[in-house]
Design a protein around this motif. Structure first.
Motif, PDB file in Angstrom:
ATOM      1  N   THR A 198      -4.677   1.554   3.914  1.00 25.61           N
ATOM      2  CA  THR A 198      -4.350   0.569   2.893  1.00 25.61           C
ATOM      3  C   THR A 198      -2.968   0.866   2.311  1.00 25.61           C
ATOM      4  O   THR A 198      -2.511   2.012   2.299  1.00 25.61           O
ATOM      5  CB  THR A 198      -5.390   0.573   1.763  1.00 25.61           C
ATOM      6  OG1 THR A 198      -5.474   1.901   1.223  1.00 25.61           O
ATOM      7  CG2 THR A 198      -6.760   0.155   2.279  1.00 25.61           C
ATOM      8  N   ARG A 199      -2.332  -0.170   1.806  1.00 27.27           N
ATOM      9  CA  ARG A 199      -1.012  -0.007   1.206  1.00 27.27           C
ATOM     10  C   ARG A 199      -1.125   0.688  -0.155  1.00 27.27           C
ATOM     11  O   ARG A 199      -2.195   0.712  -0.763  1.00 27.27           O
ATOM     12  CB  ARG A 199      -0.322  -1.370   1.092  1.00 27.27           C
ATOM     13  CG  ARG A 199      -0.051  -2.015   2.446  1.00 27.27           C
ATOM     14  CD  ARG A 199       0.472  -3.429   2.333  1.00 27.27           C
ATOM     15  NE  ARG A 199      -0.521  -4.338   1.760  1.00 27.27           N
ATOM     16  CZ  ARG A 199      -0.331  -5.636   1.581  1.00 27.27           C
ATOM     17  NH1 ARG A 199       0.816  -6.194   1.923  1.00 27.27           N
ATOM     18  NH2 ARG A 199      -1.288  -6.398   1.071  1.00 27.27           N
ATOM     19  N   ILE A 200      -0.021   1.225  -0.631  1.00 28.43           N
ATOM     20  CA  ILE A 200      -0.020   2.059  -1.826  1.00 28.43           C
ATOM     21  C   ILE A 200       0.266   1.256  -3.102  1.00 28.43           C
ATOM     22  O   ILE A 200       1.201   0.455  -3.144  1.00 28.43           O
ATOM     23  CB  ILE A 200       1.031   3.185  -1.693  1.00 28.43           C
ATOM     24  CG1 ILE A 200       0.782   4.006  -0.424  1.00 28.43           C
ATOM     25  CG2 ILE A 200       1.017   4.091  -2.924  1.00 28.43           C
ATOM     26  CD1 ILE A 200      -0.544   4.716  -0.384  1.00 28.43           C
ATOM     27  N   ASN A 201      -0.549   1.484  -4.125  1.00 29.00           N
ATOM     28  CA  ASN A 201      -0.306   0.962  -5.471  1.00 29.00           C
ATOM     29  C   ASN A 201      -0.173  -0.555  -5.569  1.00 29.00           C
ATOM     30  O   ASN A 201       0.723  -1.079  -6.234  1.00 29.00           O
ATOM     31  CB  ASN A 201       0.950   1.611  -6.073  1.00 29.00           C
ATOM     32  CG  ASN A 201       0.771   3.087  -6.329  1.00 29.00           C
ATOM     33  OD1 ASN A 201      -0.349   3.554  -6.560  1.00 29.00           O
ATOM     34  ND2 ASN A 201       1.855   3.830  -6.279  1.00 29.00           N
ATOM     35  N   ILE A 202      -1.091  -1.286  -4.911  1.00 27.51           N
ATOM     36  CA  ILE A 202      -1.069  -2.744  -5.063  1.00 27.51           C
ATOM     37  C   ILE A 202      -2.466  -3.292  -5.374  1.00 27.51           C
ATOM     38  O   ILE A 202      -2.948  -4.205  -4.685  1.00 27.51           O
ATOM     39  CB  ILE A 202      -0.480  -3.449  -3.823  1.00 27.51           C
ATOM     40  CG1 ILE A 202      -1.226  -3.025  -2.543  1.00 27.51           C
ATOM     41  CG2 ILE A 202       1.008  -3.194  -3.680  1.00 27.51           C
ATOM     42  CD1 ILE A 202      -0.913  -3.934  -1.380  1.00 27.51           C
ATOM     43  N   PRO A 203      -3.135  -2.814  -6.421  1.00 21.93           N
ATOM     44  CA  PRO A 203      -4.460  -3.339  -6.769  1.00 21.93           C
ATOM     45  C   PRO A 203      -4.433  -4.811  -7.139  1.00 21.93           C
ATOM     46  O   PRO A 203      -5.435  -5.515  -6.988  1.00 21.93           O
ATOM     47  CB  PRO A 203      -4.876  -2.471  -7.971  1.00 21.93           C
ATOM     48  CG  PRO A 203      -3.576  -1.998  -8.557  1.00 21.93           C
ATOM     49  CD  PRO A 203      -2.678  -1.781  -7.376  1.00 21.93           C
ATOM     50  N   TYR A 204      -3.280  -5.303  -7.576  1.00 25.39           N
ATOM     51  CA  TYR A 204      -3.132  -6.710  -7.963  1.00 25.39           C
ATOM     52  C   TYR A 204      -3.219  -7.646  -6.759  1.00 25.39           C
ATOM     53  O   TYR A 204      -3.321  -8.871  -6.920  1.00 25.39           O
ATOM     54  CB  TYR A 204      -1.788  -6.923  -8.667  1.00 25.39           C
ATOM     55  CG  TYR A 204      -0.598  -6.423  -7.870  1.00 25.39           C
ATOM     56  CD1 TYR A 204       0.010  -7.210  -6.898  1.00 25.39           C
ATOM     57  CD2 TYR A 204      -0.078  -5.144  -8.094  1.00 25.39           C
ATOM     58  CE1 TYR A 204       1.086  -6.749  -6.161  1.00 25.39           C
ATOM     59  CE2 TYR A 204       0.995  -4.677  -7.367  1.00 25.39           C
ATOM     60  CZ  TYR A 204       1.581  -5.479  -6.405  1.00 25.39           C
ATOM     61  OH  TYR A 204       2.642  -5.013  -5.674  1.00 25.39           O
ATOM     62  N   ALA A 205      -3.194  -7.101  -5.555  1.00 29.17           N
ATOM     63  CA  ALA A 205      -3.235  -7.939  -4.353  1.00 29.17           C
ATOM     64  C   ALA A 205      -4.619  -8.516  -4.094  1.00 29.17           C
ATOM     65  O   ALA A 205      -4.814  -9.276  -3.148  1.00 29.17           O
ATOM     66  CB  ALA A 205      -2.757  -7.154  -3.140  1.00 29.17           C
ATOM     67  N   GLU A 206      -5.603  -8.127  -4.913  1.00 28.47           N
ATOM     68  CA  GLU A 206      -6.972  -8.649  -4.823  1.00 28.47           C
ATOM     69  C   GLU A 206      -7.534  -8.499  -3.416  1.00 28.47           C
ATOM     70  O   GLU A 206      -7.634  -7.383  -2.918  1.00 28.47           O
ATOM     71  CB  GLU A 206      -6.997 -10.099  -5.327  1.00 28.47           C
ATOM     72  CG  GLU A 206      -6.594 -10.218  -6.783  1.00 28.47           C
ATOM     73  CD  GLU A 206      -6.605 -11.647  -7.298  1.00 28.47           C
ATOM     74  OE1 GLU A 206      -6.846 -12.585  -6.509  1.00 28.47           O
ATOM     75  OE2 GLU A 206      -6.365 -11.820  -8.513  1.00 28.47           O
ATOM     76  N   GLU A 207      -7.873  -9.584  -2.747  1.00 30.46           N
ATOM     77  CA  GLU A 207      -8.512  -9.456  -1.431  1.00 30.46           C
ATOM     78  C   GLU A 207      -7.573  -8.852  -0.385  1.00 30.46           C
ATOM     79  O   GLU A 207      -8.009  -8.433   0.686  1.00 30.46           O
ATOM     80  CB  GLU A 207      -9.042 -10.809  -0.941  1.00 30.46           C
ATOM     81  CG  GLU A 207      -7.983 -11.847  -0.607  1.00 30.46           C
ATOM     82  CD  GLU A 207      -7.621 -12.737  -1.783  1.00 30.46           C
ATOM     83  OE1 GLU A 207      -7.203 -13.885  -1.547  1.00 30.46           O
ATOM     84  OE2 GLU A 207      -7.751 -12.291  -2.939  1.00 30.46           O
ATOM     85  N   TYR A 208      -6.284  -8.789  -0.694  1.00 25.42           N
ATOM     86  CA  TYR A 208      -5.331  -8.176   0.235  1.00 25.42           C
ATOM     87  C   TYR A 208      -5.027  -6.723  -0.127  1.00 25.42           C
ATOM     88  O   TYR A 208      -4.228  -6.071   0.533  1.00 25.42           O
ATOM     89  CB  TYR A 208      -4.025  -8.986   0.275  1.00 25.42           C
ATOM     90  CG  TYR A 208      -4.130 -10.208   1.153  1.00 25.42           C
ATOM     91  CD1 TYR A 208      -3.751 -10.170   2.495  1.00 25.42           C
ATOM     92  CD2 TYR A 208      -4.637 -11.401   0.647  1.00 25.42           C
ATOM     93  CE1 TYR A 208      -3.868 -11.292   3.297  1.00 25.42           C
ATOM     94  CE2 TYR A 208      -4.765 -12.527   1.443  1.00 25.42           C
ATOM     95  CZ  TYR A 208      -4.375 -12.461   2.766  1.00 25.42           C
ATOM     96  OH  TYR A 208      -4.492 -13.567   3.567  1.00 25.42           O
ATOM     97  N   ALA A 209      -5.683  -6.212  -1.164  1.00 26.08           N
ATOM     98  CA  ALA A 209      -5.437  -4.828  -1.580  1.00 26.08           C
ATOM     99  C   ALA A 209      -5.960  -3.820  -0.562  1.00 26.08           C
ATOM    100  O   ALA A 209      -5.452  -2.691  -0.477  1.00 26.08           O
ATOM    101  CB  ALA A 209      -6.064  -4.573  -2.941  1.00 26.08           C
ATOM    102  N   ASN A 210      -6.958  -4.204   0.217  1.00 25.22           N
ATOM    103  CA  ASN A 210      -7.596  -3.263   1.137  1.00 25.22           C
ATOM    104  C   ASN A 210      -7.302  -3.512   2.609  1.00 25.22           C
ATOM    105  O   ASN A 210      -7.922  -2.902   3.478  1.00 25.22           O
ATOM    106  CB  ASN A 210      -9.110  -3.265   0.906  1.00 25.22           C
ATOM    107  CG  ASN A 210      -9.477  -2.727  -0.468  1.00 25.22           C
ATOM    108  OD1 ASN A 210      -8.925  -1.723  -0.912  1.00 25.22           O
ATOM    109  ND2 ASN A 210     -10.400  -3.402  -1.147  1.00 25.22           N
ATOM    110  N   VAL A 211      -6.357  -4.398   2.902  1.00 26.57           N
ATOM    111  CA  VAL A 211      -6.001  -4.604   4.307  1.00 26.57           C
ATOM    112  C   VAL A 211      -5.296  -3.357   4.831  1.00 26.57           C
ATOM    113  O   VAL A 211      -4.585  -2.668   4.090  1.00 26.57           O
ATOM    114  CB  VAL A 211      -5.095  -5.848   4.492  1.00 26.57           C
ATOM    115  CG1 VAL A 211      -5.865  -7.116   4.167  1.00 26.57           C
ATOM    116  CG2 VAL A 211      -3.837  -5.741   3.652  1.00 26.57           C
TER     117      VAL A 211
END
Length: 251
Positions: A198-211
């Motif tokens: 997963t990418r770093i420090n992007i919880p705001y990405a919602e459903e894309y936070a865990n891609v």
């Protein structure tokens, strides 16, 4: 893959021609290569060489970690929903341009614009490793780095920008034809040596936070953050999502 002639006028060789023990290829990566989407481009940037010409000398560093950002649906992307602002306009430019922005008011981040012009996609270069002690010495001077832990020199996007003297003035810079910063073929890293996380420090990405759109060279000490749940890129599902097919090869 056709590659540019290097700045010294010597014809470049593709990575498949490199033999064990040879120097990384100094052939520049061509525009056609960057026109891929950011998702397939990100893992292919691993092992490539980021070159920066500075007043202190030429720096060459091997890319070991990247992240993909893909508009319009990716909520982690600055150009989510095709948002066009003074900052994001660079992402809509032709592929191969640098997209540089400031975070926390003090750290710059270097991205490479991908895909076709008008389609906002970019790859964040998260970590690099100096190729030689000469490169390391210049990077240390720019970062005022005195730590004995050399791997902390450029194991993060802000660190690498300081170490390679990259700032906002490079936003929109043409990395295809430019003479101050560009990308060389280096030596490609094969899928079996790459992991996805997963990418770093992007919880705001919602459903894309865990891609799983962060890619790094497995076991490389310069990687910024290693994920115990990282998945090998060579796994069937990862190859399909990243490249659209299972047997993709770029070496």
């Amino acid at each position: 893959m056709d590659l540019h002639i290097d700045p010294n006028g010597e014809s470049g060789r593709s990575d498949r021609e490199l033999k064990r023990g040879e120097e990384p290829s100094r052939a520049r990566l061509p525009l056609s290569w960057f026109r891929q989407g950011a998702l397939p481009l990100a893992p292919q940037l691993l092992g490539r060489t980021l070159v920066r010409v500075t007043d202190e000398g030429v720096i060459r560093a091997r890319i070991v970690e990247t992240e993909s950002y893909v508009a319009p649906h990716d909520k982690g992307c600055h150009a989510y929903n095709n948002r066009r602002t003074k900052r994001t306009e660079t992402m809509f430019q032709r592929a191969g341009h640098a997209y540089v922005y400031l975070i926390y008011g003090m750290y710059h981040c270097l991205n490479v614009v991908a895909a076709e012009e008008g389609q906002a996609e970019a790859v964040l270069i998260r970590a690099v490793a100096p190729l030689t002690e000469h490169d390391e010495s210049i990077m240390k001077r720019y970062r005022s780095h005195r730590s004995n832990k050399v791997v902390t020199l450029s194991n993060g996007p802000g660190k690498l920008c300081r170490a390679m003297h990259i700032d906002k003035s490079f936003d929109g810079y043409d990395m295809i034809a430019g003479e101050a910063m560009w990308l060389e073929a280096g030596r490609a890293v094969l899928p079996e040596h790459i992991v996805c996380a997963t990418r770093i420090n992007i919880p705001y990405a919602e459903e894309y936070a865990n891609v799983l759109w962060r890619f790094y060279v497995e076991d490389d000490p310069y990687v910024s953050v290693k994920d115990k749940q990282a998945v090998p890129l060579s796994v069937h599902e990862r190859m399909i999502e990243t490249f659209g097919l299972e047997d993709f090869s770029w070496n």
